[in-house]
Design an enzyme around this catalytic site. Structure first.
Site, PDB file in Angstrom:
ATOM      1  N   ASP A  65      56.820  11.907  91.210  1.00 13.62           N
ATOM      2  CA  ASP A  65      56.906  10.262  91.584  1.00 13.62           C
ATOM      3  C   ASP A  65      57.303  10.271  93.730  1.00 13.62           C
ATOM      4  OD1 ASP A  65      59.171  11.655  90.114  1.00 13.62           O
ATOM      5  OD2 ASP A  65      60.483   9.698  90.859  1.00 13.62           O
ATOM      6  N   HIS A 265      65.606   3.685  93.214  1.00 11.79           N
ATOM      7  CA  HIS A 265      65.071   4.530  92.429  1.00 11.79           C
ATOM      8  C   HIS A 265      65.254   3.756  90.925  1.00 11.79           C
ATOM      9  CE1 HIS A 265      64.891   8.861  90.394  1.00 11.79           C
ATOM     10  NE2 HIS A 265      63.762   8.866  91.272  1.00 11.79           N
TER      11      HIS A 265
HETATM   12 ZN    ZN Z   1      62.942  10.686  91.464  1.00 13.09          ZN
END
Ligand code: ZN
Length: 298
Positions: A65, A265
């Site tokens: 990610d 996040h």
């Molecule tokens: Zn991450």
């Protein structure tokens, strides 16, 4: 002026509203990317930024990610006939970039130069610098080697020429440059110290945690920062050993004495992150939850 554009504020799994991690920094003609999750190139286009101007990408750690957008971005740069080198920083960057370039039938015609970043210990490392700013890193605590990054504009001395002329008869010219460079000069038999005729303007400082559980190194690198961008994957009710919660991020901001905290996040479980923002604000009032395409100017 430093401009920061949040291109992705999601975590492991994206949502229609939150892409994977990526933060763009623009300063004095330099364009930098902090992390490059999947789909970052499209986010760059939507934000009307020019990916061809990117010179340096800093990866906090090699969870997909945070880096999976590199493949598509590099391919697009190549199709657009990029010739300039691209520098990619990160823990073990040489190994990962070499692995990425070995995949499939592809490979860019421009040079990609990986730069390994130390990921053990407690030291702040300077990893890049120009006349105007420097980039530093420090190891943080995640399930894999991970680092935080810091952008620090260089402090500037502004000479008050009127004052210099009045006090010492010193006028604008090469001697002023010498004074700025050396801190003092002798003029007409008198010593002039820089601090007597100039004011120091502190450079802007921004720190990005990457993924980490609360850690002392982060407090160290974020000390007195103008802005701390911190991993806040979950609200406080979730026990998590790899990430930081909203209250914990706020505690870190407080301990590091930063001016502003931006949370990012977020787990996909939160459609709305207002509650997370509220939790942080209770401890550190100047907290804000990021969203994709949010812009900050410092
Ligand atoms: Zn991450």
């Amino acid at each position: 002026m430093l401009e920061i554009i949040f291109l992705g504020t999601g975590s492991g799994i994206p949502t229609p509203d939150r892409n994977h991690a990526a933060i763009w920094l623009r300063y004095e003609g330099e364009n930098i990317l902090w992390d490059c999750g999947e789909g970052t190139q499209v986010q760059i286009m939507k934000a009307r930024l020019s990916f061809m101007k990117l010179r340096r990408i800093f990866i906090t750690h090699w969870h997909a990610d945070h880096w999976a957008g590199l493949i598509g971005l590099i391919q697009t740069m190549n199709l657009e006939r990029r010739k300039r080198n691209l520098y990619i920083y990160g823990p073990d960057a040489e190994r990962f970039i070499s692995d990425i370039l070995d995949l499939g039938y592809w490979g860019p015609d421009f040079k990609i130069i990986p730069k390994n970043i130390p990921y053990e210990g407690n030291e702040i490392t300077k990893i890049y610098g120009t006349k105007f700013f420097e980039i530093f890193s420090i190891p943080v605590k995640h399930s894999v080697p991970a680092v935080a990054y810091c952008f620090k504009e260089r402090d500037k001395w502004n000479v008050d020429i009127k004052k210099a002329e009045k006090l010492y008869g010193l006028k604008q010219g090469p001697l002023v440059g010498k004074l700025k460079k050396e801190g003092k000069i002798v003029f007409k038999g008198k010593e002039i110290k820089l601090e007597d005729v100039a004011k120091l303007t502190k450079g802007v400082k921004v720190v990005y945690s990457g993924d980490t559980k609360p850690c002392k190194n982060l407090i160290k690198i974020a000390e007195n920062a103008d802005l701390l961008i911190h991993d806040t994957t979950f609200s406080e009710e979730i026990e998590d050993t790899l990430h930081t919660g909203a209250k914990e991020a706020a505690e870190i901001a407080k301990k590091a004495n930063v001016k502003k905290l931006i949370l990012t996040h977020f787990s996909r479980r939160y459609k709305d992150v207002k509650e997370i923002e509220k939790e942080a604000k209770e401890i550190f009032p100047n907290s804000k939850a990021a969203k994709d395409f949010m812009k900050i100017k410092l």
